[in-house]
Each structure stands twice: as structure tokens, then as C-alpha cells.
Design a protein around this motif. Structure first.
Motif, short mmCIF file in Angstrom:
data_model
loop_
_atom_site.label_atom_id
_atom_site.label_comp_id
_atom_site.label_asym_id
_atom_site.label_seq_id
_atom_site.Cartn_x
_atom_site.Cartn_y
_atom_site.Cartn_z
N SER A 142 45.01 38.16 48.97
CA SER A 142 43.96 39.32 48.32
C SER A 142 42.75 38.87 47.97
CB SER A 142 44.92 39.94 47.30
OG SER A 142 44.82 39.11 46.06
N GLY A 143 41.87 39.66 47.53
CA GLY A 143 40.48 39.67 47.21
C GLY A 143 40.62 39.23 45.80
N THR A 144 41.73 39.52 45.17
CA THR A 144 41.86 39.49 43.50
C THR A 144 42.33 37.85 43.56
OG1 THR A 144 42.66 41.55 43.21
CG2 THR A 144 43.00 40.07 41.61
N THR B 282 32.61 48.57 38.63
CA THR B 282 33.50 47.77 39.58
C THR B 282 35.08 48.20 39.41
OG1 THR B 282 33.98 45.58 40.40
CG2 THR B 282 33.98 45.68 38.19
N PHE B 283 35.69 47.61 40.29
CA PHE B 283 37.12 47.77 40.19
C PHE B 283 37.84 46.69 39.51
CE2 PHE B 283 41.16 46.49 42.92
CZ PHE B 283 41.78 47.71 42.56
N SER C 90 38.36 42.83 40.63
CA SER C 90 37.15 41.98 40.47
C SER C 90 37.24 41.05 38.97
CB SER C 90 35.88 43.03 40.15
OG SER C 90 34.75 42.46 40.44
N THR D 174 29.47 42.50 41.70
CA THR D 174 30.15 43.12 42.80
C THR D 174 29.08 43.84 43.68
OG1 THR D 174 31.90 43.60 41.44
CG2 THR D 174 31.65 45.20 43.49
N LEU E 42 28.79 47.01 45.33
CA LEU E 42 30.02 48.26 45.35
C LEU E 42 29.67 49.03 46.30
CD1 LEU E 42 32.13 48.32 43.25
CD2 LEU E 42 30.68 50.15 42.35
N ASP F 12 31.30 39.28 44.41
CA ASP F 12 32.65 40.11 44.84
C ASP F 12 32.06 41.08 45.89
OD1 ASP F 12 34.36 42.03 45.17
OD2 ASP F 12 35.01 42.21 43.23
N GLU G 275 33.99 44.80 49.11
CA GLU G 275 33.68 46.27 49.91
C GLU G 275 32.47 46.02 50.81
OE1 GLU G 275 33.02 49.01 46.67
OE2 GLU G 275 35.07 48.91 45.74
N SER H 190 37.68 41.16 50.76
CA SER H 190 39.14 41.97 50.53
C SER H 190 39.30 42.59 51.98
CB SER H 190 39.02 42.93 49.59
OG SER H 190 40.37 43.90 49.60
N ASN I 238 41.93 44.81 52.12
CA ASN I 238 43.17 45.88 51.47
C ASN I 238 43.18 47.01 52.43
OD1 ASN I 238 44.83 46.60 49.65
ND2 ASN I 238 43.48 47.87 48.61
N LYS J 21 40.06 49.18 53.31
CA LYS J 21 38.34 48.61 53.38
C LYS J 21 37.89 48.77 54.90
CE LYS J 21 38.13 46.60 49.17
NZ LYS J 21 39.21 47.90 48.66
C1 LIG Z 1 35.08 45.62 44.24
C2 LIG Z 1 36.51 45.11 44.51
N1 LIG Z 1 36.87 44.11 43.84
C3 LIG Z 1 38.07 43.32 43.96
C4 LIG Z 1 38.94 44.02 44.73
C5 LIG Z 1 40.33 43.18 45.18
O1 LIG Z 1 40.50 43.15 46.35
P1 LIG Z 1 42.20 43.19 46.82
O2 LIG Z 1 42.94 44.67 46.87
O3 LIG Z 1 42.35 42.59 48.29
O4 LIG Z 1 42.92 42.32 45.72
C6 LIG Z 1 38.79 45.30 45.44
C7 LIG Z 1 39.60 46.03 46.45
O5 LIG Z 1 40.80 46.14 46.21
C8 LIG Z 1 37.25 45.89 45.20
O6 LIG Z 1 37.10 46.99 45.74
#
Ligand SMILES: Cc1ncc(COP(=O)(O)O)c(C=O)c1O
Length: 373
Positions: free
Chosen positions: A57-59, A83-84, A87, A136, A138, A162, A165, A186, A188, A191
Motif C-alpha cells: 500500500s501507499g501507507t 491530506t488523507f 499520509s 501531499t 492532493l 506523498d 494521488e 498508491s 488503491n 486511484k
Molecule cells: C494522499 C494519500 N496519501 C496516502 C494514501 C495511502 O495509500 P494507500 O491507500 O495505498 O495505503 C492515500 C490513498 O489511499 C492518499 O490519498
């Protein structure tokens, strides 16, 4: 009832199943194999990053970035407040302290003036600088990344981008995610391209990526038995998932083109309405317009708009609630201008998937017009 219009549904290119089939034929049903290598190679070729690591994952990619940069236990990490959660959650995984910075009106992303103000004040007063900054990009739109990178450089702060997106977005022709010490993408489900779930860590520093690779496979040392001198994670991407990524990379440019067209359809139809403003594209940059986002006029409630669209089976979404306003981060140090609060209160994300048809955009536009007047 109409067929549901989703915010940003998956949009396969056609070859994904072929690569999955290859994985079955070679029996590499594992978190390694040809698809993983090929997907990493595509990301390197596309972004210009020298090294890439495919992860779950991105996280996970952000978490690995913090680990390999040696950031831990009480260290301070600055981050975009707008941000989400993915991040910044890794800051907590490493028991670090977040410090949130607000957005500017020019990019809706992290305000370089606020960052510079804080870092120069610290330099002048002998206060400790943060270890890293997570910026990020965004909704697929670039932050003022060249300036942010220069500020980080000047004050010796590691820059982590980050770009979850913003795959494919560029600033001065250079890909988002490749300006800092490390960058992440990411894949996900919603995306611009997706592998159902997945992420990529990129850097020009071979040592960092090879350490991250080691940590992503439980930090197993080189020995016939299982030997560990540090702890890692089970973060490696599956060879099946990477097959989807390979197919998706082949259509990334088409997906960006279509998302930008969709943005233009909305923009041309709505931008003249007083009180509406769309997320900008800063000079010298080209966003991927992952989601079309806008601020509504003050007299229009975004929640009313969201619920009304929902009645027609159309998915929309509020803008991200800033991190400094989350119960989780109550009392966290931050430098705020109030702009991300305004964005959250007045903004909305519109359906933006690359499979969205012009007629569907027209339907959404006419519903919006009826709700705004
Ligand atoms: C700005 C942002 N950072 C981090 C993430 C984390 O990515 P992931 O869902 O792949 O863990 C996302 C998306 O889900 C995101 O939109």
C-alpha cells in the motif's frame, strides 16, 4: 434508478488478465516474480526515479520511508494538514510527533511561506528542526514542490513526497514523487490506476530502497535459516497484484488525458458561476486531475449537494477533513492559516473516473446548476 455513478471506479486497460495468467503459468503466486520486477521497471521508466519498490500500500511505502530515513521515537515530522490519514498515520507508527502545516490558496497544497516562516524562525532561535516533511500532492495537483524542496534542502530536512494521488502529474516536466529524498504512489481501488490495493516507494538513493526492500520482507538476513538483526514487515506486493499494475501502466497516459478532459467539461460548465472556484494548477505544473474538486458558493451547503446527488445515485465526497481538526490529532502542534478549514467546509469532490461519459458529466452539471441557483 440510474446506474450508480461512482466517484472514481477502477478502469482496467485490457491486458491485466494476461499478466495475471502469466503469473499462474509460472506458478509465481507469491510476493515476488516477473510481474513485480516488470511493474517496478515501468514505474522507474515512467517517473524517472532510479529505484522503485512495490509494496502492499501507499501507507506501507510512507512507513518504510520513515524507517529507512532513521526517523523514530519522538522525532518531529512536519506534514500537510490537508491530506488523507494514510499520509500521516506512519508518523504515529514510529512514535513520532506530527506538526501540521496549512495549505495556500495558490495550490491548495502545503504553503511554502508557512514552512519557511517556521523553519527560519527555528533557525534564528536555535530551536530543533524537524527530521522530515511529508508533502501531499492532493487530488493529483502539484504542490509548489520545487520551492518546498529548496526550503527542505536549506534547513536539512528530509523531504518525503506523498504522490499517492498524483502519479503522472509533473512540475517543470519532472514527475511528482521524484523531487524529494523519497516518494510514494498508491494503487488503491479508487486511484488513477489501481491494482485493487498497492503502493510504490521510489528514490534515487539505492541504499535507501535496498534497505526498504529488506524491511518489506521481514528483514530477513542473508542466511539459509531465518536470521534477523532488525525487525521488518510483510509489505511486499504480490505477483498477481503486480500483474494488474503492469496492465494499468500501459494506459496511464490515456487515463490522465481523460481525467483532464472531465475536469475541463466541469470547468467550462461551472466556473463562471459566482462563488465557485476549482482546485488550481500552479504555474509550470500539469496535474493528473485525479478528482475534480471545487469550492461551492458560500450560500450552498456541500452536504446538501452531496445528499441531493446521492438521490440520483451519484457519488460525491466532501474534501479531506484536515488532520489538525481530527479528534486523533487534537492539540497537535500546527501552523495554520485557516484555508484548509475553509476547503473542508465549502468544498466537494465530483465524480471523475476515466470511464465517466460526457453525457454523465452533463447530467451532473445540470443537477449542480439546479442546486446552486
Ligand atoms: C494522499 C494519500 N496519501 C496516502 C494514501 C495511502 O495509500 P494507500 O491507500 O495505498 O495505503 C492515500 C490513498 O489511499 C492518499 O490519498
Amino acid at each position: 434508478m440510474n446506474n450508480r455513478i461512482f466517484l472514481s471506479p477502477p478502469h482496467m486497460g485490457g491486458n491485466e488478465l494476461t499478466y495475471i495468467q502469466e503469473a499462474f503459468e509460472s506458478n509465481y503466486i507469491a510476493p515476488l516474480g516477473h510481474n513485480v520486477d516488470a511493474f517496478e521497471a515501468q514505474i522507474k521508466a515512467y517517473t524517472g526515479a532510479k529505484y522503485a519498490l512495490a509494496v502492499t500500500s501507499g501507507t506501507a511505502a510512507i512507513h518504510l520511508a520513515l524507517r529507512v530515513l532513521g526517523i523514530k521515537d519522538g522525532d518531529e515530522v512536519m506534514a500537510s494538514t490537508f491530506t488523507f490519514i494514510g499520509s500521516v498515520a506512519p508518523i504515529l507508527y514510529e512514535r513520532c510527533t506530527p506538526f501540521f502545516i496549512d495549505s495556500d490558496t495558490a495550490s491548495w497544497n502545503l504553503d511554502p511561506n508557512l514552512l519557511e516562516e517556521e523553519l527560519s524562525h527555528r533557525a534564528a532561535t536555535g530551536k530543533k528542526q524537524p527530521k522530515a516533511l511529508i508533502v501531499t500532492h492532493l487530488y493529483g495537483q502539484c504542490a509548489d514542490i520545487k520551492r518546498l524542496a529548496a526550503i527542505c534542502d536549506h534547513y536539512g530536512v528530509h523531504l518525503i513526497e506523498d504522490a499517492a494521488e498524483s502519479l503522472g502529474a509533473t512540475y517543470a516536466g519532472k514527475q511528482s514523487g521524484t523531487f524529494g529524498k523519497m516518494g510514494i504512489y498508491s494503487f488503491n481501488g479508487n486511484k488513477i490506476i489501481t491494482t485493487s490495493g498497492g503502493g510504490m516507494l521510489v528514490s534515487d538513493d539505492e541504499t535507501l530502497i535496498s534497505h526498504a526492500r529488506h524491511l518489506s520482507t521481514q528483514a530477513r538476513d542473508h542466511a539459509p535459516h531465518y536470521e534477523h538483526t532488525e525487525y521488518g514487515y510483510n509489505y511486499r506486493m504480490s505477483n498477481i497484484i503486480a500483474g494488474i499494475g503492469r496492465g494499468q501502466m500501459e494506459v496511464l497516459d490515456e487515463r490522465i488525458k481523460r481525467r483532464r478532459e472531465i475536469f475541463n467539461l466541469y470547468y467550462n460548465a461551472l466556473s463562471e458561476i459566482e462563488g465557485i472556484s476549482f482546485m488550481p494548477e500552479i504555474e509550470n505544473s500539469l496535474g493528473n486531475r485525479w478528482l475534480t474538486t471545487l469550492i461551492l458558493p458560500e450560500h450552498v451547503s456541500p452536504e446538501h449537494v452531496r445528499l441531493s446527488l446521492e438521490e440520483d445515485n451519484i457519488e460525491s465526497r466532501p474534501l479531506w477533513k484536515p488532520m489538525h481538526a481530527q479528534p486523533l490529532f487534537q492539540g497537535a502542534p500546527s501552523l495554520l492559516s485557516g484555508f484548509s478549514d475553509t476547503l473542508f467546509q465549502r468544498g466537494i469532490c465530483l465524480p471523475s473516473g476515466s470511464s465517466l461519459r460526457d453525457e454523465e458529466v452533463a447530467t451532473i452539471v445540470s443537477l449542480l446548476k439546479s442546486l446552486i441557483h
